[in-house]
Design a protein around this motif. Structure first.
Motif, PDB file in Angstrom:
ATOM      1  N   PHE A   1      -3.105  -3.905  12.633  1.00 27.08           N
ATOM      2  CA  PHE A   1      -2.470  -2.604  12.428  1.00 27.08           C
ATOM      3  C   PHE A   1      -3.438  -1.541  12.944  1.00 27.08           C
ATOM      4  N   VAL A   2      -3.021  -0.761  13.922  1.00 29.41           N
ATOM      5  CA  VAL A   2      -3.822   0.371  14.369  1.00 29.41           C
ATOM      6  C   VAL A   2      -3.190   1.596  13.745  1.00 29.41           C
ATOM      7  N   THR A   3      -3.872   2.130  12.744  1.00 30.91           N
ATOM      8  CA  THR A   3      -3.325   3.242  11.956  1.00 30.91           C
ATOM      9  C   THR A   3      -4.277   4.431  12.081  1.00 30.91           C
TER      10      THR A   3
ATOM     11  N   ALA B   1      -0.414   9.454   8.602  1.00 34.00           N
ATOM     12  CA  ALA B   1       0.979   9.034   8.439  1.00 34.00           C
ATOM     13  C   ALA B   1       1.115   7.531   8.691  1.00 34.00           C
ATOM     14  N   ALA B   2       0.434   7.024   9.699  1.00 33.60           N
ATOM     15  CA  ALA B   2       0.496   5.589   9.981  1.00 33.60           C
ATOM     16  C   ALA B   2      -0.130   4.787   8.845  1.00 33.60           C
TER      17      ALA B   2
ATOM     18  N   MET C   1      -0.157   5.550   5.740  1.00 33.43           N
ATOM     19  CA  MET C   1       0.799   5.536   4.635  1.00 33.43           C
ATOM     20  C   MET C   1       2.011   4.664   4.970  1.00 33.43           C
ATOM     21  N   ASP C   2       2.588   4.858   6.153  1.00 30.27           N
ATOM     22  CA  ASP C   2       3.819   4.147   6.527  1.00 30.27           C
ATOM     23  C   ASP C   2       3.615   2.648   6.692  1.00 30.27           C
ATOM     24  N   LEU C   3       2.563   2.253   7.387  1.00 30.72           N
ATOM     25  CA  LEU C   3       2.378   0.841   7.723  1.00 30.72           C
ATOM     26  C   LEU C   3       1.597   0.054   6.690  1.00 30.72           C
ATOM     27  N   LEU C   4       0.701   0.735   5.954  1.00 25.18           N
ATOM     28  CA  LEU C   4      -0.187   0.012   5.045  1.00 25.18           C
ATOM     29  C   LEU C   4      -0.033   0.390   3.581  1.00 25.18           C
ATOM     30  N   GLY C   5       0.735   1.428   3.303  1.00 21.09           N
ATOM     31  CA  GLY C   5       0.940   1.831   1.918  1.00 21.09           C
ATOM     32  C   GLY C   5      -0.188   2.634   1.309  1.00 21.09           C
ATOM     33  N   VAL C   6      -1.040   3.227   2.143  1.00 25.99           N
ATOM     34  CA  VAL C   6      -2.103   4.092   1.616  1.00 25.99           C
ATOM     35  C   VAL C   6      -1.434   5.285   0.936  1.00 25.99           C
ATOM     36  N   THR C   7      -1.942   5.666  -0.218  1.00 25.33           N
ATOM     37  CA  THR C   7      -1.308   6.738  -0.988  1.00 25.33           C
ATOM     38  C   THR C   7      -1.729   8.119  -0.497  1.00 25.33           C
TER      39      THR C   7
ATOM     40  N   LEU D   1      -5.638   9.940   0.226  1.00 19.22           N
ATOM     41  CA  LEU D   1      -5.970  10.716   1.418  1.00 19.22           C
ATOM     42  C   LEU D   1      -6.338  12.151   1.065  1.00 19.22           C
ATOM     43  N   GLU D   2      -5.618  12.747   0.136  1.00 11.50           N
ATOM     44  CA  GLU D   2      -5.893  14.136  -0.246  1.00 11.50           C
ATOM     45  C   GLU D   2      -7.186  14.268  -1.034  1.00 11.50           C
ATOM     46  N   ILE D   3      -7.433  13.340  -1.944  1.00 10.79           N
ATOM     47  CA  ILE D   3      -8.611  13.434  -2.818  1.00 10.79           C
ATOM     48  C   ILE D   3      -9.879  12.965  -2.111  1.00 10.79           C
ATOM     49  N   HIS D   4      -9.800  11.832  -1.420  1.00  6.83           N
ATOM     50  CA  HIS D   4     -11.002  11.224  -0.845  1.00  6.83           C
ATOM     51  C   HIS D   4     -11.123  11.405   0.654  1.00  6.83           C
ATOM     52  N   GLY D   5     -10.018  11.618   1.335  1.00  4.02           N
ATOM     53  CA  GLY D   5     -10.007  11.722   2.788  1.00  4.02           C
ATOM     54  C   GLY D   5      -9.851  10.360   3.435  1.00  4.02           C
ATOM     55  N   ALA D   6      -9.462  10.367   4.703  1.00  2.99           N
ATOM     56  CA  ALA D   6      -9.215   9.120   5.420  1.00  2.99           C
ATOM     57  C   ALA D   6     -10.472   8.273   5.541  1.00  2.99           C
ATOM     58  N   VAL D   7     -11.622   8.926   5.644  1.00  4.07           N
ATOM     59  CA  VAL D   7     -12.884   8.190   5.746  1.00  4.07           C
ATOM     60  C   VAL D   7     -13.471   8.078   4.344  1.00  4.07           C
ATOM     61  N   SER D   8     -13.024   7.052   3.634  1.00  4.97           N
ATOM     62  CA  SER D   8     -13.466   6.828   2.260  1.00  4.97           C
ATOM     63  C   SER D   8     -13.266   5.361   1.910  1.00  4.97           C
TER      64      SER D   8
END
Length: 157
Positions: free
Chosen positions: A46-48, A52-53, A55-61, A65-72
């Motif tokens: 999965f290249v996400t 949005a990818a 969340m859509d493909l992997l179910g990340v909440t 993303l809002e609290i910790h950021g994508a790099v966490s």
């Protein structure tokens, strides 16, 4: 790390691998599928790159993303678990980080978070590769993910 060694170890145990990538943009999947016979071990990647990818493909909440950021580590762990649950794999690894050039917000260039998920659970870690430049950070991330996968395969009964 020799990719062939990882594939042989997984093949010997009948294990399948999935990957979820952000900052490496598919480099890990490319490395794993390079050797002949990889299809007996590699299930999917999965290249996400976008949130949005993730969340859509992997179910990340959205909350992660809002609290910790994508790099966490929180997001890396959710990516790995999502890849495991959305595949036929026995082990999944995830990579999300700042390849550069430069920092991203308050996160420095070279910070990469990894997630690893198996039926036994998930774990995460952060590696500070430092400001090596985009290509070197991405290659170091792939190498580290391969090491994590080999360790997980070796620990699996």
């Amino acid at each position: 790390m020799n990719t062939g060694e990882l594939l042989a170890a997984a093949r010997a145990k009948g294990l399948r691998i999935a990957v979820a990538e952000s900052c490496t943009g598919g480099l890990l999947a490319g490395e794993l599928t390079g050797p002949a016979g990889a299809s007996t071990v590699f299930d999917r990647g999965f290249v996400t790159y976008s949130n949005a990818a993730k969340m859509d493909l992997l179910g990340v909440t959205t909350e992660a993303l809002e609290i910790h950021g994508a790099v966490s580590e929180d997001v890396a762990g959710q990516m790995a678990v999502g890849a495991l649950h959305r595949s036929e794999a026995d082990v999944a690894v995830a990579i999300t980080g700042v390849a550069g050039p430069g920092a991203s917000g308050r996160k420095p260039e070279g910070r990469v978070c990894f997630g690893l998920a198996t039926a036994q659970g998930a774990r995460t870690e952060t590696v500070e590769f430092g400001p090596r430049g985009r290509d070197e950070v991405r290659q170091a991330s792939v190498a580290h993910a391969l090491d994590l996968l080999l360790q997980a395969v070796e620990r699996t009964p």
